[in-house]
Design a protein around this motif. Structure first.
Motif, PDB file in Angstrom:
ATOM      1  N   ALA A 100      42.262  -2.518  47.486  1.00  0.00           N
ATOM      2  CA  ALA A 100      41.302  -2.404  48.597  1.00  0.00           C
ATOM      3  C   ALA A 100      41.229  -0.958  49.070  1.00  0.00           C
ATOM      4  N   THR A 131      39.582   1.192  46.274  1.00  0.00           N
ATOM      5  CA  THR A 131      38.142   0.893  46.194  1.00  0.00           C
ATOM      6  C   THR A 131      37.375   1.609  47.306  1.00  0.00           C
ATOM      7  N   ALA A 132      37.920   1.553  48.525  1.00  0.00           N
ATOM      8  CA  ALA A 132      37.247   2.206  49.655  1.00  0.00           C
ATOM      9  C   ALA A 132      37.236   3.728  49.464  1.00  0.00           C
ATOM     10  N   ALA A 133      38.381   4.286  49.053  1.00  0.00           N
ATOM     11  CA  ALA A 133      38.460   5.739  48.867  1.00  0.00           C
ATOM     12  C   ALA A 133      37.521   6.201  47.752  1.00  0.00           C
ATOM     13  N   LEU A 169      34.617   5.184  47.014  1.00  0.00           N
ATOM     14  CA  LEU A 169      33.217   5.296  47.442  1.00  0.00           C
ATOM     15  C   LEU A 169      32.991   6.541  48.307  1.00  0.00           C
ATOM     16  N   ARG A 170      34.086   7.095  48.819  1.00  0.00           N
ATOM     17  CA  ARG A 170      33.984   8.246  49.715  1.00  0.00           C
ATOM     18  C   ARG A 170      34.321   9.556  49.024  1.00  0.00           C
ATOM     19  N   GLN A 197      36.292   4.804  38.098  1.00  0.00           N
ATOM     20  CA  GLN A 197      35.242   4.482  37.118  1.00  0.00           C
ATOM     21  C   GLN A 197      35.762   4.568  35.695  1.00  0.00           C
ATOM     22  N   GLU A 205      37.830   1.380  35.170  1.00  0.00           N
ATOM     23  CA  GLU A 205      37.027   0.165  35.005  1.00  0.00           C
ATOM     24  C   GLU A 205      36.254   0.214  33.695  1.00  0.00           C
ATOM     25  N   ALA A 217      31.484  -6.431  33.365  1.00  0.00           N
ATOM     26  CA  ALA A 217      31.560  -5.942  34.749  1.00  0.00           C
ATOM     27  C   ALA A 217      31.875  -7.086  35.713  1.00  0.00           C
ATOM     28  N   MET A 218      31.308  -8.266  35.437  1.00  0.00           N
ATOM     29  CA  MET A 218      31.550  -9.422  36.311  1.00  0.00           C
ATOM     30  C   MET A 218      33.009  -9.850  36.265  1.00  0.00           C
ATOM     31  N   MET A 244      34.983  -7.428  38.294  1.00  0.00           N
ATOM     32  CA  MET A 244      34.680  -7.616  39.716  1.00  0.00           C
ATOM     33  C   MET A 244      35.365  -8.856  40.269  1.00  0.00           C
TER      34      MET A 244
END
Lengths: 206, 206
Positions: free
Chosen positions: B107, B110-112, B114-115, B124, B127, B158-159, B162
């Motif tokens: 978590a 993931t948040a970091a 995006l920033r 990336q 994944e 990807a699903m 996710m």
């Protein structure tokens, strides 16, 4: 819940500035100074509205829940609630994919919720309310009492919430090519359809 | 990539302490002092191994990817790769649900991601490697060339990534009752099965 008690004209604008600041600087990274400045307020004045970050998350959640409630009222009144719910969820996935970028905010709040009990409580309350709306819609779709729907479809409601949130966060991951994102969204919609199909196929056992 | 080049006996221990510190204090909240202290190192020494948080995430990801690669090697060698992949994914969902608590760490990351572009790039890459392993397994399962699998099943890979990530994060949300968590995991597994069934049912068009 600072903002819910009295309507203030700038309420929406202030909440938008808080959302954007959390998304940009991170939940911990955003200081009260950053948040007050973005809202165009003095730190002292800002503190009076929002004594804590939990209060900000609660105000954001309260506003979002009002929108969610409105949508579910529409679904309950629709001639075909299953079709209306399906369409509403598909639209939500589309919107998250194109511009309406809530992903970074929810990624921040999701991470903070696992670390900070007071944020976790707000998020759980929100997800529980949304699951409640879904369960009421499921009861209507399956033609069964609300409590039976709750017993049988708790996981289905949690899965829909999880898919919508995960898709919103994933949509913002910069590296994915645009075509791949459209295909992934298509698959997310098929997964949502599969969850709804299980609900619609159920027969009341009560 | 400080740690990948030379094997150090305490490597695993240091990475575990970093994981735990990020999960507890948050990605931004954890200071270099916090991280060094948890690793039992001086700040100066710690900086030499990890000049940045991106270097830490990269070291964590590199170690996780080595485990993932090992699992996929086993799947490729299995008599029934579809059953092996299905079983491996189900096991992974079970483990995330019971004790092996990677949710808060992912978590945070993931948040970091995006920033912070440098974290986003590491995530990336990770994944994309995992999707690559999945696509190779999909090609084998569907009996088609790797590049055809890539064209047709990018969204499926990807699903799966996710769903596994979202389930790990969701499993840690404190409010859910235990029974509900088991049911949600059951539904996540059925969704994974549905994704794999689409792959297995595909016929090569090349």
């Amino acid at each position: 819940m600072a903002l819910a008690t009295a309507a203030r004209p700038r309420e929406a604008e202030i909440l938008d500035s808080i959302r954007q600041t959390f998304a940009e600087k991170g939940f911990d990274g955003a200081s009260m100074q950053d948040l007050a400045r973005a809202a165009g307020m003095s730190v002292g004045n800002f503190y009076r509205y929002f004594p804590s970050k939990a209060a900000m998350v609660e105000a954001i959640v309260t506003r979002d829940l009002a929108e969610v409630e409105e949508k579910f009222t529409g679904i309950a009144a629709a001639a075909d609630p299953l079709a209306a719910l399906r369409c509403g969820l598909h639209q939500h996935i589309e919107e998250e994919c194109s511009g309406c970028d809530d992903g970074p905010l929810w990624a921040e709040i999701t991470a903070a919720a696992l670390r900070k009990p007071e944020i976790g409580a707000v998020v759980q309350k929100m997800e529980s309310e949304i699951r409640g709306y879904l369960l009421s819609a499921f009861a209507m779709i399956a033609g069964m009492p609300r409590d039976e729907a709750e017993r049988r479809f708790a996981a289905h409601s949690a899965m829909v919430v999880m898919l919508v949130k995960a898709a919103a966060i994933q949509a913002q991951a910069g590296g994915q090519v645009s075509a791949g994102r459209i295909e992934l969204n298509g698959l997310v919609k098929r997964m949502i359809d599969a969850v709804l199909a299980e609900v619609a196929a159920a027969q009341s056992k009560d």
